[in-house]
Design an enzyme around this catalytic site. Sequence first.
Site, PDB file in Angstrom:
ATOM      1  N   SER A  10      46.378  49.139  48.807  1.00 58.36           N
ATOM      2  CA  SER A  10      46.108  47.657  48.474  1.00 58.36           C
ATOM      3  C   SER A  10      45.320  46.906  49.926  1.00 58.36           C
ATOM      4  O   SER A  10      46.235  46.869  50.761  1.00 58.36           O
ATOM      5  CB  SER A  10      47.032  46.842  48.293  1.00 58.36           C
ATOM      6  N   HIS A  35      42.604  49.659  46.114  1.00 59.00           N
ATOM      7  CA  HIS A  35      43.148  48.646  45.266  1.00 59.00           C
ATOM      8  C   HIS A  35      42.593  47.116  45.850  1.00 59.00           C
ATOM      9  O   HIS A  35      42.923  46.902  46.963  1.00 59.00           O
ATOM     10  CB  HIS A  35      44.612  48.872  45.109  1.00 59.00           C
ATOM     11  N   ASP A  37      42.999  43.213  45.488  1.00 61.10           N
ATOM     12  CA  ASP A  37      43.653  42.196  44.760  1.00 61.10           C
ATOM     13  C   ASP A  37      42.805  40.876  44.937  1.00 61.10           C
ATOM     14  O   ASP A  37      42.662  40.109  46.068  1.00 61.10           O
ATOM     15  CB  ASP A  37      44.945  41.997  45.570  1.00 61.10           C
ATOM     16  N   MET A  39      42.796  36.765  44.140  1.00 61.26           N
ATOM     17  CA  MET A  39      43.718  35.838  43.609  1.00 61.26           C
ATOM     18  C   MET A  39      42.905  34.268  43.799  1.00 61.26           C
ATOM     19  O   MET A  39      41.996  34.386  44.521  1.00 61.26           O
ATOM     20  CB  MET A  39      44.699  35.745  44.618  1.00 61.26           C
ATOM     21  N   HIS A  68      42.185  44.206  40.711  1.00 62.53           N
ATOM     22  CA  HIS A  68      43.469  43.488  40.108  1.00 62.53           C
ATOM     23  C   HIS A  68      43.058  42.056  39.958  1.00 62.53           C
ATOM     24  O   HIS A  68      43.283  41.402  41.088  1.00 62.53           O
ATOM     25  CB  HIS A  68      44.607  44.010  40.793  1.00 62.53           C
ATOM     26  N   MET A  70      44.201  38.470  39.543  1.00 64.94           N
ATOM     27  CA  MET A  70      45.037  37.484  39.480  1.00 64.94           C
ATOM     28  C   MET A  70      44.395  36.256  39.509  1.00 64.94           C
ATOM     29  O   MET A  70      44.703  35.327  40.121  1.00 64.94           O
ATOM     30  CB  MET A  70      46.070  37.585  40.664  1.00 64.94           C
ATOM     31  N   MET A 139      53.928  45.552  37.500  1.00 69.46           N
ATOM     32  CA  MET A 139      54.108  44.651  38.785  1.00 69.46           C
ATOM     33  C   MET A 139      55.593  44.889  38.937  1.00 69.46           C
ATOM     34  O   MET A 139      56.739  44.390  38.131  1.00 69.46           O
ATOM     35  CB  MET A 139      53.888  43.370  38.749  1.00 69.46           C
ATOM     36  N   GLY A 146      51.599  40.456  49.637  1.00 72.72           N
ATOM     37  CA  GLY A 146      52.258  41.936  49.905  1.00 72.72           C
ATOM     38  C   GLY A 146      53.404  41.710  50.620  1.00 72.72           C
ATOM     39  O   GLY A 146      53.986  40.681  51.079  1.00 72.72           O
ATOM     40  N   ASP A 177      52.701  48.458  41.274  1.00 74.62           N
ATOM     41  CA  ASP A 177      52.117  47.455  42.122  1.00 74.62           C
ATOM     42  C   ASP A 177      53.375  46.800  42.738  1.00 74.62           C
ATOM     43  O   ASP A 177      53.718  45.846  41.960  1.00 74.62           O
ATOM     44  CB  ASP A 177      51.034  46.909  41.781  1.00 74.62           C
ATOM     45  N   GLY A 178      53.626  46.957  44.090  1.00 75.76           N
ATOM     46  CA  GLY A 178      54.570  45.991  44.594  1.00 75.76           C
ATOM     47  C   GLY A 178      55.757  46.478  45.265  1.00 75.76           C
ATOM     48  O   GLY A 178      56.456  47.289  44.462  1.00 75.76           O
ATOM     49  N   GLY A 179      55.913  46.692  46.576  1.00 72.34           N
ATOM     50  CA  GLY A 179      57.105  47.261  47.258  1.00 72.34           C
ATOM     51  C   GLY A 179      57.120  48.587  47.129  1.00 72.34           C
ATOM     52  O   GLY A 179      58.355  49.245  47.286  1.00 72.34           O
TER      53      GLY A 179
HETATM   54  C1  DX5 Z   1      50.539  41.536  45.049  1.00 73.23           C
HETATM   55  C2  DX5 Z   1      49.453  42.567  44.841  1.00 73.23           C
HETATM   56  C3  DX5 Z   1      49.740  43.952  45.662  1.00 73.23           C
HETATM   57  C4  DX5 Z   1      50.217  43.749  46.828  1.00 73.23           C
HETATM   58  C5  DX5 Z   1      51.162  44.754  47.240  1.00 73.23           C
HETATM   59  O1  DX5 Z   1      50.243  40.518  44.304  1.00 73.23           O
HETATM   60  O2  DX5 Z   1      49.058  43.000  43.574  1.00 73.23           O
HETATM   61  O3  DX5 Z   1      48.660  44.687  45.116  1.00 73.23           O
HETATM   62  O4  DX5 Z   1      49.249  43.719  47.913  1.00 73.23           O
HETATM   63  O5  DX5 Z   1      51.502  44.948  48.500  1.00 73.23           O
HETATM   64  P1  DX5 Z   1      52.877  45.777  49.093  1.00 73.23           P
HETATM   65  O6  DX5 Z   1      52.341  47.072  48.720  1.00 73.23           O
HETATM   66  O7  DX5 Z   1      53.071  45.290  50.127  1.00 73.23           O
HETATM   67  O8  DX5 Z   1      54.020  45.343  47.978  1.00 73.23           O
HETATM   68 ZN    ZN Z   2      47.726  44.463  43.186  1.00 71.98          ZN
END
Ligand code: DX5
Ligand code: ZN
Length: 219
Positions: A10, A35, A37, A39, A68, A70, A139, A146, A177-179
Site C-alpha cells: 500500500s 495497492h 488507497d 480516501m 481501493h 474509500m 479489512m 496505515g 488489508d490492515g496490520g
Molecule cells: C487502510 C488502508 C490500508 C493501509 C494498510 O485504510 O486500506 O491499505 O494502508 O496499512 P498497514 O499495512 O500499515 O496496516
Molecule cells: Zn487499502
Amino acid sequence: MSPVIRIAPSILSADFARLGEEVDAIAEAGADWVHIDVMDGHFVPNLTIGPGVVKALRPHTDLPFDVHLMIAPADPFLEAFAEAGADIISLHPEAGPHLHRSLQTIKGLGKKAGVVLNPATPIAAVEPVIEDVDLILVMTVNPGFGGQKFIETQLGKIESLRKLIDRTGKEIDLEVDGGVDQDTAPRVIAAGANVLVAGTATFKGGPSKYASNIKALRG
Ligand code: DX5
Ligand code: ZN
C-alpha cells in the site's frame, strides 16, 4: 496445491514526496500489485489520492494497480479511476445504494471489480453479488490509516469467505488489508487469503529493505 500468494504494497506508507520512485522501488523489489488507497475525508477520516496521482504513476510500472476506494459516493469517480489506469477497482457496499450496478459499471469500463468488507460488515453484504466480483477485500483494520493493529476476529471471516469462493468454482481473489506483517501474514494465508496488502510492513526501513520485507510476507 497451495495458491500463489501476491503481495500488494500500500503506497499509503510510501514517501509521498517521491511517489514515482517509491513505485519503481517496490516493483524492483518484487511487489505483485500496487495497492492505492483513495480516501475522501467523509467515508473515512483521512484524505489521500485522486485519479490525477494514479495517472501520474501509471507510466512507472506495468504491475496491476489495485485501487481501493474509500469514498462515498464512489459511482461518480469510477470512470476517472479507470481512465487513470486502475486495473482493479474495489468499493465498499456502504458507499452507495446499488452495489450490483456499481460492479457492472466497473466491469463495463473493462476493469476488475472488487467488494471491500469493513470489520463490522458481514459476509452477507457480498454474497448476493459474489458471481459478479473478481475480488473480495477483507479489512483487518478500520479503514482510514496505515499502521493500525490487526483485528484478530476477522480471521474467521476470511476462512468463511474462502469456503464460499471455492463453492462458486470461480477465480475470485481473496485479499486482506490492515496490520499485515511478518507475524500476521502466515495466519492470513492459512485462513485462505491469496493477496496481502502491506503498507507499514513493506516500507519500513527504506528502499534497501523493500525486497526482504516483501519476501518475508510470502510465508
Ligand atoms: C487502510 C488502508 C490500508 C493501509 C494498510 O485504510 O486500506 O491499505 O494502508 O496499512 P498497514 O499495512 O500499515 O496496516
Ligand atoms: Zn487499502
